[in-house]
Design a protein around this motif. Sequence first.
Motif, PDB file in Angstrom:
ATOM      1  N   ASP A 245       0.833  -1.195   0.000  1.00 32.85           N
ATOM      2  CA  ASP A 245       0.000   0.000   0.000  1.00 32.85           C
ATOM      3  C   ASP A 245       0.871   1.249   0.000  1.00 32.85           C
ATOM      4  O   ASP A 245       1.944   1.289   0.627  1.00 32.85           O
ATOM      5  CB  ASP A 245      -0.903   0.010   1.228  1.00 32.85           C
ATOM      6  N   VAL A 270      -1.592   2.336  -4.441  1.00 31.93           N
ATOM      7  CA  VAL A 270      -2.184   1.065  -4.024  1.00 31.93           C
ATOM      8  C   VAL A 270      -2.826   1.270  -2.655  1.00 31.93           C
ATOM      9  O   VAL A 270      -2.191   1.811  -1.740  1.00 31.93           O
ATOM     10  CB  VAL A 270      -1.118  -0.049  -3.956  1.00 31.93           C
ATOM     11  N   GLU A 271      -4.078   0.856  -2.524  1.00 37.52           N
ATOM     12  CA  GLU A 271      -4.787   0.920  -1.249  1.00 37.52           C
ATOM     13  C   GLU A 271      -5.460  -0.417  -0.980  1.00 37.52           C
ATOM     14  O   GLU A 271      -6.101  -0.985  -1.875  1.00 37.52           O
ATOM     15  CB  GLU A 271      -5.844   2.026  -1.261  1.00 37.52           C
ATOM     16  N   ARG A 276      -5.457   1.747  -6.896  1.00 40.21           N
ATOM     17  CA  ARG A 276      -6.390   2.842  -6.637  1.00 40.21           C
ATOM     18  C   ARG A 276      -6.372   3.886  -7.746  1.00 40.21           C
ATOM     19  O   ARG A 276      -7.411   4.375  -8.181  1.00 40.21           O
ATOM     20  CB  ARG A 276      -6.047   3.500  -5.302  1.00 40.21           C
TER      21      ARG A 276
END
Length: 294
Positions: A245, A270-271, A276
């Motif tokens: 993340d 990135v989540e 994302r």
Amino acid sequence: MPRRFVTLDVFTTQALAGNPLAVVLEADGLDDGAMQAIAREFNLSETVFVMPPDEPRHRARLRIFTPTRELPFAGHPTIGTAILLALREARPEGADAVAFGLEEAVGTIPCVVETGDGGGRARFRLPILPDYLGEAADAAALAAAFGLAPDDIGFGRHRPSRHGVGPSFTFVPVASPDRLDAARPGTLAGTSDGFLLYAPDTAETGLAFQARMFAPALGVAEDPATGSAAAAFAGVLMQFEPLGDGTHDVAITQGVAMGRPSAIALQVVVEAGGLRSVEIGGAAVIVSEGVLHV
């Protein structure tokens, strides 16, 4: 009627490097056939036609053509046109950047542009995320298509894959920059719009890659810089790199083998383990201006 046009070199700060782009201003009244013929006349990777936006709050609507067909989205036309339009619009005193939306077939693309003397730098966020398009051809077939040996294909976890953001791409990992330089333009019929061959950039730290793009199906034997492929490359990274993340900055160098070095900045967010957002950034400089009498 006379129509103004501008050419820029994109993904570079130096004229006569990067990826050339033609931008036709005042494109109202041109039908599809005329736009395709003009793009064929310029014979660059892409030609952009600028039209009034459908939504007044946006800056412009763009149509993008290769020498053989229209594209729903492309990266270096978005960067180059954003910089050109920013150079030609007034801005509040003291503002060091301008933000606006560009309408393309994939959706509205938010852009942020910083300008200088005859050029600038832009970044945009994609309104869509890359699609996984299924399995790629096997390594032996891809190696043969590009004049390489089967054991030249792949490095680390990376294996051939297919992803797209409008245009579809087959991504072919190559073991080293030397073997990437040895590849020759080629294709596999009926597979993808283009083939991005890429290798780890051992001269750089962090996430950095060297790349070459072959796209005969689009009328482009080899492309110096391909922003749409760089955007789709986010899908490759999610598939093969252990991205945690957070925000990840990726440097992609392309066009070196053609004598037109290009620098593409890819940013991936990135989540919760998922992709994302994807942003593409780069510079451009104006090279020429003229009038089309068509």
